[in-house]
Design a protein around this motif. Structure first.
Motif, PDB file in Angstrom:
ATOM      1  N   PRO A  31       0.330  -1.140   0.026  1.00 44.45           N
ATOM      2  CA  PRO A  31      -0.146   0.270  -0.280  1.00 44.45           C
ATOM      3  C   PRO A  31       1.193   1.536   0.018  1.00 44.45           C
ATOM      4  N   ILE A  32       0.102   2.182  -0.904  1.00 45.31           N
ATOM      5  CA  ILE A  32       0.946   4.008  -0.694  1.00 45.31           C
ATOM      6  C   ILE A  32       0.321   4.808  -0.473  1.00 45.31           C
ATOM      7  N   MET A  33       0.428   5.697   0.391  1.00 43.96           N
ATOM      8  CA  MET A  33       0.166   7.159   0.914  1.00 43.96           C
ATOM      9  C   MET A  33      -0.199   8.401   0.033  1.00 43.96           C
ATOM     10  N   LEU A  34      -0.805   8.599  -0.601  1.00 41.11           N
ATOM     11  CA  LEU A  34      -0.495   9.209  -1.646  1.00 41.11           C
ATOM     12  C   LEU A  34      -0.915  11.201  -0.951  1.00 41.11           C
ATOM     13  N   VAL A  35      -0.031  12.062  -1.549  1.00 39.72           N
ATOM     14  CA  VAL A  35       0.004  13.164  -1.020  1.00 39.72           C
ATOM     15  C   VAL A  35      -0.319  14.315  -1.974  1.00 39.72           C
ATOM     16  N   ARG A  36      -0.758  14.309  -2.489  1.00 38.77           N
ATOM     17  CA  ARG A  36      -1.924  15.850  -3.093  1.00 38.77           C
ATOM     18  C   ARG A  36      -1.030  17.482  -3.065  1.00 38.77           C
ATOM     19  N   LYS A  37      -0.059  17.157  -3.644  1.00 39.33           N
ATOM     20  CA  LYS A  37       0.956  19.195  -3.125  1.00 39.33           C
ATOM     21  C   LYS A  37       0.522  20.236  -4.030  1.00 39.33           C
ATOM     22  N   GLN A  38       0.757  21.507  -3.953  1.00 39.91           N
ATOM     23  CA  GLN A  38       0.454  21.824  -5.580  1.00 39.91           C
ATOM     24  C   GLN A  38       1.889  22.950  -5.323  1.00 39.91           C
ATOM     25  N   ASP A  39       2.916  22.745  -6.557  1.00 39.33           N
ATOM     26  CA  ASP A  39       4.224  23.363  -7.195  1.00 39.33           C
ATOM     27  C   ASP A  39       3.217  24.958  -6.877  1.00 39.33           C
ATOM     28  N   SER A  40       4.502  26.392  -6.720  1.00 39.21           N
ATOM     29  CA  SER A  40       4.340  27.725  -6.961  1.00 39.21           C
ATOM     30  C   SER A  40       3.451  27.474  -8.410  1.00 39.21           C
ATOM     31  N   ASP A  41       3.435  26.779  -9.360  1.00 40.03           N
ATOM     32  CA  ASP A  41       2.937  27.232 -10.883  1.00 40.03           C
ATOM     33  C   ASP A  41       1.480  27.173 -10.364  1.00 40.03           C
ATOM     34  N   GLY A  42       1.228  26.410  -9.049  1.00 37.77           N
ATOM     35  CA  GLY A  42      -0.706  25.669  -8.836  1.00 37.77           C
ATOM     36  C   GLY A  42      -0.976  24.690  -9.717  1.00 37.77           C
ATOM     37  N   ILE A  45       1.784  18.110  -7.865  1.00 36.38           N
ATOM     38  CA  ILE A  45       2.747  17.170  -7.667  1.00 36.38           C
ATOM     39  C   ILE A  45       2.444  16.250  -6.178  1.00 36.38           C
ATOM     40  N   TRP A  46       2.683  14.339  -6.869  1.00 29.04           N
ATOM     41  CA  TRP A  46       1.694  14.198  -5.805  1.00 29.04           C
ATOM     42  C   TRP A  46       3.395  13.117  -4.918  1.00 29.04           C
ATOM     43  N   PHE A  47       3.022  13.130  -3.991  1.00 34.09           N
ATOM     44  CA  PHE A  47       5.061  12.308  -2.911  1.00 34.09           C
ATOM     45  C   PHE A  47       3.994  11.016  -2.566  1.00 34.09           C
ATOM     46  N   GLU A  48       4.723  10.804  -1.838  1.00 32.20           N
ATOM     47  CA  GLU A  48       4.705   9.251  -1.079  1.00 32.20           C
ATOM     48  C   GLU A  48       5.028  10.149   0.722  1.00 32.20           C
ATOM     49  N   LYS A  49       3.714   9.650   1.203  1.00 32.14           N
ATOM     50  CA  LYS A  49       3.714  10.541   2.481  1.00 32.14           C
ATOM     51  C   LYS A  49       4.867  10.502   3.131  1.00 32.14           C
ATOM     52  N   ASP A  52       9.510  14.318   0.084  1.00 28.13           N
ATOM     53  CA  ASP A  52       9.504  15.382  -0.712  1.00 28.13           C
ATOM     54  C   ASP A  52      10.344  15.194  -2.028  1.00 28.13           C
ATOM     55  N   ASN A  53       9.358  14.229  -3.004  1.00 32.60           N
ATOM     56  CA  ASN A  53      10.095  14.127  -3.393  1.00 32.60           C
ATOM     57  C   ASN A  53       9.148  13.760  -4.472  1.00 32.60           C
ATOM     58  N   GLU A  54       7.957  13.809  -5.273  1.00 34.94           N
ATOM     59  CA  GLU A  54       7.630  12.946  -7.006  1.00 34.94           C
ATOM     60  C   GLU A  54       8.554  12.103  -7.394  1.00 34.94           C
ATOM     61  N   THR A  55       8.698  10.916  -7.675  1.00 32.03           N
ATOM     62  CA  THR A  55       8.594  10.050  -8.061  1.00 32.03           C
ATOM     63  C   THR A  55       7.650   9.327  -9.580  1.00 32.03           C
ATOM     64  N   PRO A  56       8.529   8.935 -10.345  1.00 33.33           N
ATOM     65  CA  PRO A  56       7.312   8.621 -11.472  1.00 33.33           C
ATOM     66  C   PRO A  56       6.709   7.770 -11.160  1.00 33.33           C
ATOM     67  N   GLU A  57       6.433   6.827 -10.007  1.00 29.33           N
ATOM     68  CA  GLU A  57       5.471   5.403  -9.980  1.00 29.33           C
ATOM     69  C   GLU A  57       4.410   6.598  -9.235  1.00 29.33           C
ATOM     70  N   THR A  58       4.761   7.470  -7.957  1.00 25.36           N
ATOM     71  CA  THR A  58       3.557   8.875  -7.927  1.00 25.36           C
ATOM     72  C   THR A  58       3.105   9.498  -8.517  1.00 25.36           C
ATOM     73  N   ALA A  59       3.742  10.193  -9.299  1.00 25.40           N
ATOM     74  CA  ALA A  59       3.541  10.507 -10.212  1.00 25.40           C
ATOM     75  C   ALA A  59       2.296   9.988 -11.334  1.00 25.40           C
ATOM     76  N   GLU A  60       2.535   9.105 -11.489  1.00 29.71           N
ATOM     77  CA  GLU A  60       1.571   7.945 -12.367  1.00 29.71           C
ATOM     78  C   GLU A  60      -0.263   7.707 -12.326  1.00 29.71           C
ATOM     79  N   LEU A  61       0.260   7.031 -10.796  1.00 30.01           N
ATOM     80  CA  LEU A  61      -0.822   6.884  -9.853  1.00 30.01           C
ATOM     81  C   LEU A  61      -1.785   7.917  -9.442  1.00 30.01           C
TER      82      LEU A  61
END
Length: 71
Positions: A31-42, A45-49, A52-61
């Motif tokens: 299982p993976i807990m994803l957190v959605r945040k917005q960058d400075s441009d709005g 970005i999807w992070f694993e809880k 502090d960085n998005e990965t190809p897997e979290t971006a795809e999910l």
């Protein structure tokens, strides 16, 4: 909290929306807990809880979740 399924690599994967920006994705291998945040441009970005960085897997999910929620 709502539950829905996303298509991830040809498999339907259950997702539970824990809050407006937190999603529990029940991947077959873990299982993976994803957190959605917005960058400075709005842009979303999807992070694993607790990371502090998005990965190809979290971006795809995250993209699959956004697509499902928009539909």
């Amino acid at each position: 909290m709502s539950t829905f399924h996303i298509d991830y690599h040809g498999q339907l994967v259950p997702v539970s929306q824990e809050s407006a920006n937190t999603f529990l994705v029940a991947l077959p291998n873990r299982p993976i807990m994803l957190v959605r945040k917005q960058d400075s441009d709005g842009a979303d970005i999807w992070f694993e809880k607790d990371t502090d960085n998005e990965t190809p897997e979290t971006a795809e999910l995250g993209t699959a979740i956004e697509t499902k929620l928009a539909g």
